[in-house]
Scaffold this active site. Structure first.
Site: not given
Ligand code: GLN
Length: 255
Positions: A138, A204, A104
């Site tokens: 987002r 993640h 990320c």
């Protein structure tokens, strides 16, 4: 932050050293777990493996066998960028072909530049031919896809939480075709980046807990040995749970 006290003292000539880069600023969402997965899978195969945490108090050594970097919020990400530019051990290690996994924010730091959500442009360390700009919204949620890299055969899974979207240049290839989630963004339907020995992903999870094949690819490159299968029922169960749902919902092919 995971406690690795004593691990540096246990490192000898024969130790497989896993460099955990800047866990004090780049370790959100349990990404430090990626280093633990590498250590555990290496140990189960008989290697003497240790995790070496490299913090803002340390110059970055070029001598580790494999490196992992985690995600971060914008301010922490900027501290990490400055440290990596000042102590270019990671760049030197990648230059000699050491495997690196960047999660990320670390993708963004390893690119040419990234723009923060406040619109400020920060120079990266250019291990990846990519740039990152904020997306309109987002991206948060599960991500799944099919690998585009030789040596990976299994569907990939993780979760993402980022505002930045990364556009790849001609020297960078994506890690996977995304069938669920956003990944790199900008409508490209791909996630991550592969350039030389450096692999990045927006997953993640930690990514290597969910994707042991990716862990073994990094270990194979770090050791030069083929990584024989190990029987880990709990890891298989985790994958069945994560991928089973994605397959039932049509996000990845049923196997
Ligand atoms: N701060 C970066 C972004 O929002 C990376 C976030 C993360 O690492 N999860 O794009």
């Amino acid at each position: 932050m995971i406690d690795f006290s004593g691990s540096a003292e246990r490192i000898t000539e024969s130790t497989l050293v896993i460099g955990l880069v800047l866990p004090d600023v780049m370790g959100t969402y349990g990404d430090g777990g990626n280093a633990l997965i590498l250590r555990q899978r290496a140990r189960l195969r008989g290697y003497d493996a240790e995790v070496l945490p490299i913090t803002l108090a340390d110059p970055v050594p070029a001598t580790c066998d494999v490196y992992t970097l985690g995600g971060a919020e914008d301010y922490a990400q900027r501290l990490a960028t400055r440290h990596l530019a000042r102590y270019p051990g990671l760049q030197e290690a990648a230059g000699r072909g050491a495997p690196v996994l960047a999660i990320c924010a670390a993708i963004q730091v390893l690119g040419h530049w990234y723009e923060t959500s406040e619109g400020e442009r920060v120079e990266g360390i250019s291990l990846f031919d990519l740039t990152t700009s904020p997306q309109a919204t987002r991206s948060i949620g599960e991500i799944a896809g099919e690998p585009l890299v030789e040596g990976l055969t299994q569907s990939l899974t993780g979760f993402e939480n980022h505002r930045g979207g990364s556009a790849l240049g001609p020297d960078a290839r994506p890690l996977q075709r995304v069938t669920r989630g956003t990944g790199n963004g900008a409508g490209a339907a791909v996630d991550g980046v592969v350039q030389g020995s450096v692999i990045g992903t927006y997953m993640h999870g930690p990514a290597l807990a969910r994707n042991p094949e990716l862990a073994d690819l990094l270990l194979a490159r770090a050791t030069g040995d083929e990584q024989k299968d190990i029987d880990l029922p709990d890891v298989d169960l985790l994958r069945r749970e994560r991928l089973g749902r994605a397959a039932r919902e049509g996000a990845i092919p049923r196997r």
